[in-house]
Design a protein around this motif. Structure first.
Motif, PDB file in Angstrom:
ATOM      1  N   ALA A 165      80.009  32.111 -30.059  1.00 30.20           N
ATOM      2  CA  ALA A 165      80.740  32.094 -28.788  1.00 30.20           C
ATOM      3  C   ALA A 165      82.077  32.789 -28.948  1.00 30.20           C
ATOM      4  N   GLY A 166      82.510  33.429 -27.868  1.00 34.69           N
ATOM      5  CA  GLY A 166      83.838  34.048 -27.848  1.00 34.69           C
ATOM      6  C   GLY A 166      84.457  33.777 -26.496  1.00 34.69           C
ATOM      7  N   SER A 167      85.765  33.852 -26.439  1.00 37.35           N
ATOM      8  CA  SER A 167      86.437  33.510 -25.190  1.00 37.35           C
ATOM      9  C   SER A 167      87.671  34.375 -25.000  1.00 37.35           C
ATOM     10  N   ALA A 289      75.823  37.757 -25.610  1.00 40.73           N
ATOM     11  CA  ALA A 289      77.075  37.884 -24.852  1.00 40.73           C
ATOM     12  C   ALA A 289      78.299  37.638 -25.729  1.00 40.73           C
ATOM     13  N   ALA A 290      78.131  36.786 -26.745  1.00 37.72           N
ATOM     14  CA  ALA A 290      79.277  36.425 -27.585  1.00 37.72           C
ATOM     15  C   ALA A 290      79.717  37.562 -28.506  1.00 37.72           C
ATOM     16  N   SER A 291      78.822  38.529 -28.716  1.00 36.17           N
ATOM     17  CA  SER A 291      79.039  39.542 -29.740  1.00 36.17           C
ATOM     18  C   SER A 291      80.370  40.284 -29.598  1.00 36.17           C
ATOM     19  N   CYS A 292      80.598  40.895 -28.447  1.00 37.90           N
ATOM     20  CA  CYS A 292      81.842  41.659 -28.217  1.00 37.90           C
ATOM     21  C   CYS A 292      83.050  40.728 -28.206  1.00 37.90           C
ATOM     22  N   ALA A 293      82.839  39.514 -27.704  1.00 38.14           N
ATOM     23  CA  ALA A 293      83.949  38.553 -27.585  1.00 38.14           C
ATOM     24  C   ALA A 293      84.397  38.091 -28.974  1.00 38.14           C
ATOM     25  N   ILE A 294      83.443  37.823 -29.856  1.00 40.98           N
ATOM     26  CA  ILE A 294      83.793  37.420 -31.226  1.00 40.98           C
ATOM     27  C   ILE A 294      84.477  38.597 -31.930  1.00 40.98           C
TER      28      ILE A 294
END
Ligand code: ACO
Length: 338
Positions: A165-167, A289-294
């Motif tokens: 997950a990324g945020s 979806a988390a890939s770019c965010a992480i």
């Protein structure tokens, strides 16, 4: 006249503790560490426990982004969650995340489905709400647990997919900083290249759908590879040219981490040297979806991004969907620490 700009004022990320190595996979399917490393660039990936869901990962990443931005959680006035592996069909994963954060418990919260492009799609939707004056401080969470929809007997997909997950927190920024341009795209005719057929209204869950493996992710990797390289290079150029920049202006290119060979091929097409391409696929595999965010969060933590740098986020995934976003980093004070 000053142009209103929206920037990312805090980032966070989280991956589950358990690490699955290529050597572990050698014991599960007919593959080798050598094949996985050379064909994909992946060395290991993090996989959630049976009890852990996408929202569990998303909550942790969101808490980190809030801490990083030093923004009072009470200021958040919208939550957008990008995921294709929601905890359940409903309520939305965004509502589940909202319930566990110290944010106001009346703010709108919704999910957005754009697979691996979800983070950039969600950032752009959030940006538009700030530009039109509806909301001021937006929490974007990208969380996926692809391991839950992985066929662990299919060597062509199980070596790639992973959890994380990324945020990011969006807010208006001063000066000529922030998001300069975004291009979002989709072509539904590519739906069969990457999909999970079962569980929805087309093939609701039955014994038969389970027996036929319809609840697993299916991918035509080889075709996607070629299309992905072309689309990601093209949309990056479009997004750059829209704000009067060229590939030479890019300080750091942060792409969806699907395959190291895809990253290299896109960089080659754009004539951007690999030193300016952020790579963490060896540690995490493909976290959707988390890939770019992480990757963005790690780039910030590793001091790969300086004030004034031109950052490009670029993604491609199921839909087909693809997207690019150009950001001039800065105009913000990240007061928080982790
Ligand atoms: N171990 C050993 N051999 C394997 C494995 C494996 N894990 N997987 C496939 N092979 C074999 C195949 O069976 C094939 O054997 P054959 O020649 O005897 O038929 C051979 O390796 C080559 O297979 P290809 O599919 O042509 O391999 P390729 O080099 O294309 O790599 C891969 C496959 C890694 C899937 C690659 O195509 C890829 O990364 N595609 C893009 C994935 C992507 O971008 N997805 C979109 C985003 S993901 C999302 O949205 C969730």
């Amino acid at each position: 006249m000053d142009v209103k700009r929206v920037g990312i004022v805090g980032t966070g990320s989280f991956v589950p503790e358990h690490v699955l190595t290529n050597f572990d996979l050698e014991k599960m399917v007919d593959t080798t560490d050598e094949w996985i490393r050379t064909r994909t660039g992946i060395v290991e990936r993090h996989v959630a426990s049976r009890e852990t869901s996408s929202s569990d990962l998303g909550v942790e990443a969101a808490r980190q982004a809030l801490k990083d931005s030093a923004i009072d959680p009470k200021e958040i006035d919208l939550i957008i969650t990008a995921t294709i592996t929601p905890d359940m069909f409903f309520p939305s994963t965004a509502c589940l995340i909202q319930s566990r954060l110290d944010v106001p418990h009346h703010i709108p919260s919704f999910d957005l489905s754009a697979a691996c492009s979800g983070f950039v799609y969600a950032l752009e939707v959030g940006r538009q709400f700030i530009l039109n004056g509806t909301y001021k401080t937006i929490l974007v969470v990208a969380c996926d647990t692809l391991s839950k929809i992985t066929d662990w007997k299919d060597r062509s997909t199980c070596v790639l997919l992973a959890d994380g997950a990324g945020s990011a927190i969006l807010k208006e920024v001063k000066g000529d900083f922030g998001i300069l341009s975004t291009h979002l795209a989709a072509d539904g005719r590519g739906q069969d290249l990457l999909h999970m057929p079962g569980g929805g209204s087309r093939y609701p869950a039955t014994h038969e759908t389970v027996e036929r493996g319809l609840h697993f992710l299916k991918m035509k990797g080889n075709e996607l590879f070629k299309i992905g390289v072309r689309l990601m290079a093209r949309i990056t150029r479009q997004a750059l040219s829209e704000c009067g920049l060229t590939e030479e202006d890019v300080s750091l290119l942060i792409m969806h981490q699907a395959n190291i060979r895809i990253l290299e091929a896109v960089a080659k097409r754009l004539e951007i040297p690999m030193e300016k391409v952020f790579v963490n696929i060896h540690k995490y595999g493909n976290t959707s979806a988390a890939s770019c965010a992480i990757a963005l969060d790690e780039a910030v933590r590793e001091d790969r991004i300086k004030e004034g740098d031109i950052i490009v986020l670029c993604t491609m995934g199921a839909g087909l969907t693809w997207a690019a976003m150009v950001i001039r980093w800065g105009g913000i004070q990240m007061k928080g620490s982790r």
